[in-house]
Scaffold this motif. Structure first.
Motif, PDB file in Angstrom:
ATOM      1  N   PHE A  26     -22.183  -6.477 -28.164  1.00 13.93           N
ATOM      2  CA  PHE A  26     -22.811  -7.679 -27.706  1.00 13.93           C
ATOM      3  C   PHE A  26     -22.152  -9.163 -28.232  1.00 13.93           C
ATOM      4  CE2 PHE A  26     -26.322 -10.687 -28.122  1.00 13.93           C
ATOM      5  CZ  PHE A  26     -26.854 -10.992 -26.777  1.00 13.93           C
ATOM      6  N   VAL A  27     -21.993  -9.014 -29.697  1.00 15.22           N
ATOM      7  CA  VAL A  27     -21.248 -10.147 -30.226  1.00 15.22           C
ATOM      8  C   VAL A  27     -20.081 -10.582 -29.727  1.00 15.22           C
ATOM      9  CG1 VAL A  27     -20.676 -11.082 -32.641  1.00 15.22           C
ATOM     10  CG2 VAL A  27     -22.736  -9.832 -32.415  1.00 15.22           C
ATOM     11  N   ARG A  28     -19.249  -9.415 -29.324  1.00 16.95           N
ATOM     12  CA  ARG A  28     -17.719  -9.922 -28.867  1.00 16.95           C
ATOM     13  C   ARG A  28     -18.117 -10.307 -27.497  1.00 16.95           C
ATOM     14  NH1 ARG A  28     -13.111 -11.707 -30.712  1.00 16.95           N
ATOM     15  NH2 ARG A  28     -11.604 -10.128 -30.060  1.00 16.95           N
ATOM     16  N   ALA A  29     -19.169  -9.960 -26.538  1.00 21.82           N
ATOM     17  CA  ALA A  29     -18.989 -10.190 -24.960  1.00 21.82           C
ATOM     18  C   ALA A  29     -19.629 -11.808 -24.837  1.00 21.82           C
ATOM     19  CB  ALA A  29     -20.101  -9.175 -24.574  1.00 21.82           C
ATOM     20  N   ILE A  30     -20.458 -12.099 -25.908  1.00 24.36           N
ATOM     21  CA  ILE A  30     -21.163 -13.204 -25.418  1.00 24.36           C
ATOM     22  C   ILE A  30     -20.600 -14.764 -25.497  1.00 24.36           C
ATOM     23  CG2 ILE A  30     -23.414 -12.239 -26.006  1.00 24.36           C
ATOM     24  CD1 ILE A  30     -23.196 -13.437 -28.629  1.00 24.36           C
ATOM     25  N   PRO A  31     -20.931 -15.863 -25.011  1.00 25.93           N
ATOM     26  CA  PRO A  31     -20.221 -17.084 -25.081  1.00 25.93           C
ATOM     27  C   PRO A  31     -20.555 -17.774 -26.454  1.00 25.93           C
ATOM     28  CG  PRO A  31     -21.839 -17.166 -23.157  1.00 25.93           C
ATOM     29  CD  PRO A  31     -21.858 -15.887 -23.862  1.00 25.93           C
ATOM     30  N   GLU A  32     -19.876 -18.647 -26.725  1.00 26.74           N
ATOM     31  CA  GLU A  32     -20.284 -19.527 -27.991  1.00 26.74           C
ATOM     32  C   GLU A  32     -20.067 -18.517 -29.140  1.00 26.74           C
ATOM     33  OE1 GLU A  32     -20.240 -22.971 -28.874  1.00 26.74           O
ATOM     34  OE2 GLU A  32     -21.981 -23.306 -27.454  1.00 26.74           O
ATOM     35  N   ARG A  33     -19.066 -17.833 -29.351  1.00 30.63           N
ATOM     36  CA  ARG A  33     -18.952 -16.540 -30.371  1.00 30.63           C
ATOM     37  C   ARG A  33     -18.800 -17.309 -31.701  1.00 30.63           C
ATOM     38  NH1 ARG A  33     -14.553 -13.701 -28.623  1.00 30.63           N
ATOM     39  NH2 ARG A  33     -13.295 -14.382 -30.451  1.00 30.63           N
ATOM     40  N   ASP A  34     -18.265 -18.179 -31.897  1.00 29.03           N
ATOM     41  CA  ASP A  34     -18.034 -18.587 -33.358  1.00 29.03           C
ATOM     42  C   ASP A  34     -19.459 -18.912 -33.969  1.00 29.03           C
ATOM     43  OD1 ASP A  34     -15.354 -18.102 -33.238  1.00 29.03           O
ATOM     44  OD2 ASP A  34     -14.945 -20.468 -32.739  1.00 29.03           O
ATOM     45  N   LEU A  35     -20.307 -19.825 -33.079  1.00 30.14           N
ATOM     46  CA  LEU A  35     -21.652 -20.165 -33.829  1.00 30.14           C
ATOM     47  C   LEU A  35     -22.258 -18.910 -33.834  1.00 30.14           C
ATOM     48  CD1 LEU A  35     -23.786 -22.235 -34.770  1.00 30.14           C
ATOM     49  CD2 LEU A  35     -24.253 -22.790 -32.222  1.00 30.14           C
ATOM     50  N   MET A  36     -22.458 -17.975 -32.823  1.00 32.44           N
ATOM     51  CA  MET A  36     -23.151 -16.807 -32.772  1.00 32.44           C
ATOM     52  C   MET A  36     -22.764 -15.848 -34.112  1.00 32.44           C
ATOM     53  SD  MET A  36     -25.271 -17.089 -30.594  1.00 32.44           S
ATOM     54  CE  MET A  36     -26.110 -15.460 -30.992  1.00 32.44           C
ATOM     55  N   GLU A  37     -21.696 -15.695 -34.212  1.00 25.96           N
ATOM     56  CA  GLU A  37     -21.332 -14.801 -35.414  1.00 25.96           C
ATOM     57  C   GLU A  37     -21.720 -15.403 -36.783  1.00 25.96           C
ATOM     58  OE1 GLU A  37     -17.417 -13.574 -35.685  1.00 25.96           O
ATOM     59  OE2 GLU A  37     -17.358 -12.535 -33.876  1.00 25.96           O
ATOM     60  N   GLU A  38     -21.811 -16.838 -36.930  1.00 24.79           N
ATOM     61  CA  GLU A  38     -22.559 -17.376 -38.122  1.00 24.79           C
ATOM     62  C   GLU A  38     -23.829 -17.290 -38.086  1.00 24.79           C
ATOM     63  OE1 GLU A  38     -23.370 -22.024 -39.395  1.00 24.79           O
ATOM     64  OE2 GLU A  38     -21.501 -21.615 -38.023  1.00 24.79           O
ATOM     65  N   LYS A  39     -24.394 -17.210 -37.126  1.00 18.46           N
ATOM     66  CA  LYS A  39     -26.029 -17.199 -37.133  1.00 18.46           C
ATOM     67  C   LYS A  39     -26.512 -15.974 -37.236  1.00 18.46           C
ATOM     68  CE  LYS A  39     -27.032 -21.665 -36.996  1.00 18.46           C
ATOM     69  NZ  LYS A  39     -27.645 -22.223 -38.259  1.00 18.46           N
ATOM     70  N   TRP A  40     -25.675 -14.769 -36.654  1.00 15.65           N
ATOM     71  CA  TRP A  40     -26.240 -13.283 -36.646  1.00 15.65           C
ATOM     72  C   TRP A  40     -26.425 -12.793 -38.052  1.00 15.65           C
ATOM     73  CZ3 TRP A  40     -26.510 -11.122 -31.960  1.00 15.65           C
ATOM     74  CH2 TRP A  40     -26.641  -9.985 -31.772  1.00 15.65           C
ATOM     75  N   THR A  41     -25.705 -13.350 -39.069  1.00 15.23           N
ATOM     76  CA  THR A  41     -25.939 -12.626 -40.403  1.00 15.23           C
ATOM     77  C   THR A  41     -27.503 -13.267 -41.045  1.00 15.23           C
ATOM     78  OG1 THR A  41     -24.733 -14.582 -41.282  1.00 15.23           O
ATOM     79  CG2 THR A  41     -23.545 -12.640 -40.883  1.00 15.23           C
ATOM     80  N   ASP A  42     -28.006 -14.250 -40.247  1.00 13.96           N
ATOM     81  CA  ASP A  42     -29.379 -14.609 -40.673  1.00 13.96           C
ATOM     82  C   ASP A  42     -30.490 -13.645 -40.270  1.00 13.96           C
ATOM     83  OD1 ASP A  42     -28.187 -16.832 -41.645  1.00 13.96           O
ATOM     84  OD2 ASP A  42     -28.713 -18.204 -40.070  1.00 13.96           O
ATOM     85  N   LEU A  43     -30.142 -12.657 -39.238  1.00 10.32           N
ATOM     86  CA  LEU A  43     -31.094 -11.941 -38.880  1.00 10.32           C
ATOM     87  C   LEU A  43     -31.575 -10.800 -39.920  1.00 10.32           C
ATOM     88  CD1 LEU A  43     -29.443 -10.805 -35.296  1.00 10.32           C
ATOM     89  CD2 LEU A  43     -31.472 -11.941 -35.479  1.00 10.32           C
ATOM     90  N   ARG A  44     -32.747 -10.462 -39.781  1.00 10.95           N
ATOM     91  CA  ARG A  44     -33.330  -9.559 -40.767  1.00 10.95           C
ATOM     92  C   ARG A  44     -32.876  -7.994 -40.577  1.00 10.95           C
ATOM     93  NH1 ARG A  44     -35.311  -8.592 -45.859  1.00 10.95           N
ATOM     94  NH2 ARG A  44     -36.657  -6.682 -45.588  1.00 10.95           N
ATOM     95  N   LEU A  45     -32.701  -7.770 -39.266  1.00 10.09           N
ATOM     96  CA  LEU A  45     -32.451  -6.278 -38.921  1.00 10.09           C
ATOM     97  C   LEU A  45     -31.543  -6.211 -37.958  1.00 10.09           C
ATOM     98  CD1 LEU A  45     -33.047  -3.331 -39.116  1.00 10.09           C
ATOM     99  CD2 LEU A  45     -34.706  -3.672 -37.587  1.00 10.09           C
ATOM    100  N   THR A  46     -30.337  -5.546 -37.758  1.00 17.51           N
ATOM    101  CA  THR A  46     -29.520  -5.032 -36.828  1.00 17.51           C
ATOM    102  C   THR A  46     -29.574  -3.648 -36.800  1.00 17.51           C
ATOM    103  OG1 THR A  46     -27.515  -5.556 -37.957  1.00 17.51           O
ATOM    104  CG2 THR A  46     -28.376  -7.625 -36.608  1.00 17.51           C
ATOM    105  N   VAL A  47     -29.640  -3.043 -35.394  1.00 20.44           N
ATOM    106  CA  VAL A  47     -29.245  -1.712 -35.429  1.00 20.44           C
ATOM    107  C   VAL A  47     -28.274  -1.637 -34.201  1.00 20.44           C
ATOM    108  CG1 VAL A  47     -30.469   0.411 -34.750  1.00 20.44           C
ATOM    109  CG2 VAL A  47     -31.505  -1.069 -36.122  1.00 20.44           C
ATOM    110  N   GLN A  48     -27.314  -0.814 -34.504  1.00 17.83           N
ATOM    111  CA  GLN A  48     -26.162  -0.490 -33.480  1.00 17.83           C
ATOM    112  C   GLN A  48     -26.196   1.016 -32.987  1.00 17.83           C
ATOM    113  OE1 GLN A  48     -25.136  -3.055 -31.688  1.00 17.83           O
ATOM    114  NE2 GLN A  48     -25.079  -4.896 -32.957  1.00 17.83           N
ATOM    115  N   VAL A  49     -26.572   1.280 -31.708  1.00 18.60           N
ATOM    116  CA  VAL A  49     -26.142   2.635 -31.107  1.00 18.60           C
ATOM    117  C   VAL A  49     -24.567   2.594 -30.573  1.00 18.60           C
ATOM    118  CG1 VAL A  49     -26.943   4.346 -29.963  1.00 18.60           C
ATOM    119  CG2 VAL A  49     -28.644   2.987 -30.880  1.00 18.60           C
TER     120      VAL A  49
END
Length: 757
Positions: free
Chosen positions: A466-489
């Motif tokens: 998902f993180v690689r596929a979406i637009p605005e990736r630089d900002l998205m990667e920066e904000k992703w680390t603010d998430l409380r929980l991430t689970v990847q299958v």
């Protein structure tokens, strides 16, 4: 275009020995035993397993080798003997792995153990399944359900998708974005509004009955190579294939069938497209309107002889809005059509003559139409063209998006999606004794916006990158680390696993080729192809690790750890016998899945039906809708000196975000993906040189600096003002707000950029 240019291109046909060489390179990397060939021989056949790559049909009358170059690559990529074990993660920090490229990450092989991210050491560390489920369940219980995203890639089976969607709704939301949001959501929105169904009306058998096939913005040579077999058959029997695409894709030019010894030995090629028009990116609206203008002119001439070209009885009985569309077409000048399409009137009229002559026409399209700001209008104009002559609801006719991922269409059939009106919520409420959430959930763009704003707290990813596929990736990667929980299958490591929330788990699952053994024995699953046929899939390979679990087992584990017990929701029974899941699906969707268990093993699968194919229109007017566009281009920006229309492209050596290697054979590009493809005239006018290293910057006008580079300037046959480079590397240049107006599909085929040195 300059006549003495040194454009890179591939002069051979699609298929042929080049295709076999492409597969052999992956064999060299991934071959582990003669049983790999046995696995490939079971691919896409009755009683076998369904390809993990694209969603092309699994025909009842199958070939000995019912797989293509990319399908073989996908299977061998999954069958690799390489293993990505806890020892690998003990050796490398997550921060270090973020600097690896996509190809090298996946080359480490199959994930073998469930893993937990340890922020103190910046390493993934092994954990057991019960620990993972308990910890994830505790976090989900503590969160507001509306703040959690349940994303699904397009590979999960119907059984998996049904349980995943049910889990999300039992938890309390419709936040079920999927990979359709990034590719064919425009199709779902447009066709639902205009003909009452969100999928195409063509079935596989129609290909043998069409007199003409029109192609728009799709590349079967790379994205669905098995499509080339029926296209070759069509071309040989005299069916005219008319292609509109900014890029000259070799698969739509010439083809040698690798399964034909005579063609392989003699090098005899089949020319696929009888006409190939390099329309400007975004210019399809104008081009198709021009075809329609020729149809009206031909009808005017025919009336002088007491005949008609238009199917007037169909238009009167089955359509709405014709008069407004006719007025628009007649009022639009050829000068405007030529300017916006980038094509001369003579070329468009040549395509129009084929359309007028053909009794039965099918139209196929891909993301070259859907991934535009006015992608809805692109799809609508294709439909308008077909409606003019009644080319919907007859054999050998119809409109058809060409879907990518293997079950991306089927997921929607069984409940994946953020739109509650498309799901039988009342039926679910009665079946499972709960009140389903009724408010609209978050799609991909809304989920990204929620992550940026902090509204979204957790993300569960059922496959994908998902993180690689979406637009605005630089900002998205920066904000992703603010998430409380991430689970990847997942089956293999990718970049999305290296951008984590505060608490993160990586859960390895079985692949499509691997035997799924549960309490009642070996389990089968099913999926839906691009022609709405549902087929069974039975895997036999030994799993890559004894620690892997099926996607269904993982969903059941998460659900049981998160939700209160419900006697009407038999998670353990479903896990023990997938036939019980199918019986439950048939209870929810009886019109589609009656006789599910028996019919999914029928060669070619069973057809789920399509009302529009029967000329039953579940639209607001009760008829098929003509659309009158108020624009002639699908892009939302004006031409300007130094501004280019960037189209993102996939290479012959990739599938979606999976990069198999660095050979884009069908475009003549080898050894790198860091290229900028440009028309030679544009290179000269910009004062650039072949081989020069440059960068691209966003020209969206929103004040945000977005930049990608360095990229090697490479001469390539493209329309003037159009440049091309690879997805997903170009995603940082696409603003999150740059999407189709109606569907919010990212507009990756018409991105405003400038070149800097």
């Amino acid at each position: 275009m300059a006549t003495n240019d040194k454009t890179v291109e591939y002069h051979g046909p699609t298929g042929g020995w080049g295709s076999l060489e492409g597969v052999s390179r992956i064999f060299g990397k991934e071959w582990n035993s003669p049983t790999a060939l046995e696995t490939l021989l079971r691919q896409n056949k009755p009683g076998g397993f369904m390809c993990v790559s694209c969603s092309w049909a699994k025909p009842a009358d199958y070939h000995n080798f019912e797989f293509c170059e990319n399908g073989a690559k996908a299977t061998l990529w999954e069958l690799t003997t390489h293993r990505c074990t806890p020892a690998f993660f003990a050796k490398h920090t997550v921060s270090e792995l973020r600097r690896w490229d996509d190809h090298d990450l996946e080359q480490e092989g199959r994930l073998t153990h469930p893993l937990r991210y340890d922020p103190a050491t910046d390493h993934y560390v092994p954990c057991d399944w019960d620990e993972a489920f308990a910890a994830i369940g505790a976090e989900l219980k503590a969160l507001d359900p509306k703040s959690v995203i349940f994303y699904a890639s397009g590979r999960a089976s119907l059984e998996t998708s049904y349980l995943y969607a049910l889990f999300a709704r039992l938890y309390g939301n419709n936040n079920l974005p999927d990979s359709s949001n990034m590719c064919h959501e425009t199709t779902s929105v447009a066709l639902t509004k205009l003909i009452g169904v969100g999928v195409g009306t063509v079935i596989y058998d129609d290909l043998a009955k069409s007199d003409a096939i029109f192609f728009f913005g799709q590349n079967p040579g790379t994205n669905s190579p098995r499509f080339l077999h029926p296209l070759q058959d069509a071309a040989k029997r005299g069916c005219e294939i008319i292609t509109f695409n900014p890029v000259r894709e070799r698969g739509l030019e010439v083809f040698i069938n690798p399964q034909s010894p005579i063609e392989m030995l003699t090098g005899k090629e089949t020319r696929i497209s009888s006409q190939y028009h390099q329309v400007r990116p975004g210019g399809d609206i104008a081009a198709i309107l021009g075809i329609c203008k020729h149809v009206f002119a031909s009808d005017d001439e025919a009336q002088k002889q007491g005949k008609r070209v238009l199917d007037t009885s169909f238009i009167e009985q089955h359509t709405h809005g014709f008069e407004a569309f006719e007025a628009k077409v007649r009022a639009t000048s050829w000068e405007d059509i030529e300017r916006e399409s980038g094509l001369p009137r003579s070329d468009i009229e040549a395509a129009g003559r084929v359309y007028v002559k053909a009794e039965r026409v099918t139209a196929f399209y891909g993301m070259g139409l859907t991934q535009h700001v006015h992608g809805f209008e692109n799809v609508a104009l294709v439909l308008n063209m077909l409606l003019l002559r009644g080319n919907i609801g007859r054999e050998g006719t119809g409109i058809s998006p060409v879907r990518g991922h293997s079950n991306v269409q089927g997921q929607r059939t069984v409940g994946i999606g953020e739109k509650p009106e498309e799901v039988p919520l009342d039926k679910l409420a009665a079946q499972f004794g709960f009140e389903p959430p009724r408010e609209k959930g978050m799609n991909t763009v809304a989920a990204c916006e929620g992550i940026i704003s902090g509204e979204v707290k957790a993300f569960i990813g059922l496959g994908g990158n998902f993180v690689r596929a979406i637009p605005e990736r630089d900002l998205m990667e920066e904000k992703w680390t603010d998430l409380r929980l991430t689970v990847q299958v997942a089956t293999k490591l990718n970049r999305s696993h290296l951008v984590n929330g505060k608490i993160a788990y990586l859960l390895p699952c079985l692949g499509r080729t691997e035997q799924d053994l549960q309490a009642s024995g070996p389990q089968a699953v099913s999926m839906e192809d691009t022609f709405s046929h549902i087929v069974g899939s039975l895997a036999k390979r030994k799993p890559a690790s004894e620690h892997l679990r099926s996607e269904i087992a993982i969903i059941v584990g998460l659900a049981k750890a998160t939700l209160a017990p419900n006697p009407k929701v038999p998670w353990d029974a479903w896990l023990g016998d997938y036939k019980q899941i199918r019986a439950t699906i048939a209870e929810t969707y009886p019109d589609i899945f009656k006789g599910y268990e028996r019919r999914m093993w029928k060669p070619g699968g069973f057809y789920k039906g399509n009302k529009a194919r029967e000329r039953i229109w579940n639209t607001e007017s009760g008829k098929a809708e003509f659309t009158t566009p108020d624009m002639l281009t699908a892009v939302n920006f004006d031409d300007a000196v130094g501004r280019y229309r960037l189209i993102t492209m996939r290479s012959n050596d990739q599938f979606n975000t999976t990069i198999y290697g660095f050979s884009d054979r069908l475009r003549g590009i080898e050894g790198t993906r860091q290229v900028l493809l440009m028309n030679p005239d544009d290179i000269e006018q910009a004062g650039l040189q072949q081989g020069q290293m440059v960068s691209l910057i966003s020209d969206a006008g929103d004040g945000v600096h977005r930049q990608v580079g360095p990229l090697k300037v490479t001469p390539f046959r493209l329309p003037n003002g159009c440049i091309g480079s690879y997805y997903p590397e170009m995603n940082p240049l696409i603003p999150l707000a740059h999407h189709d107006i109606h569907s919010q599909t990212p507009a990756a085929k018409g991105v405003p950029v400038r070149i800097i040195v």
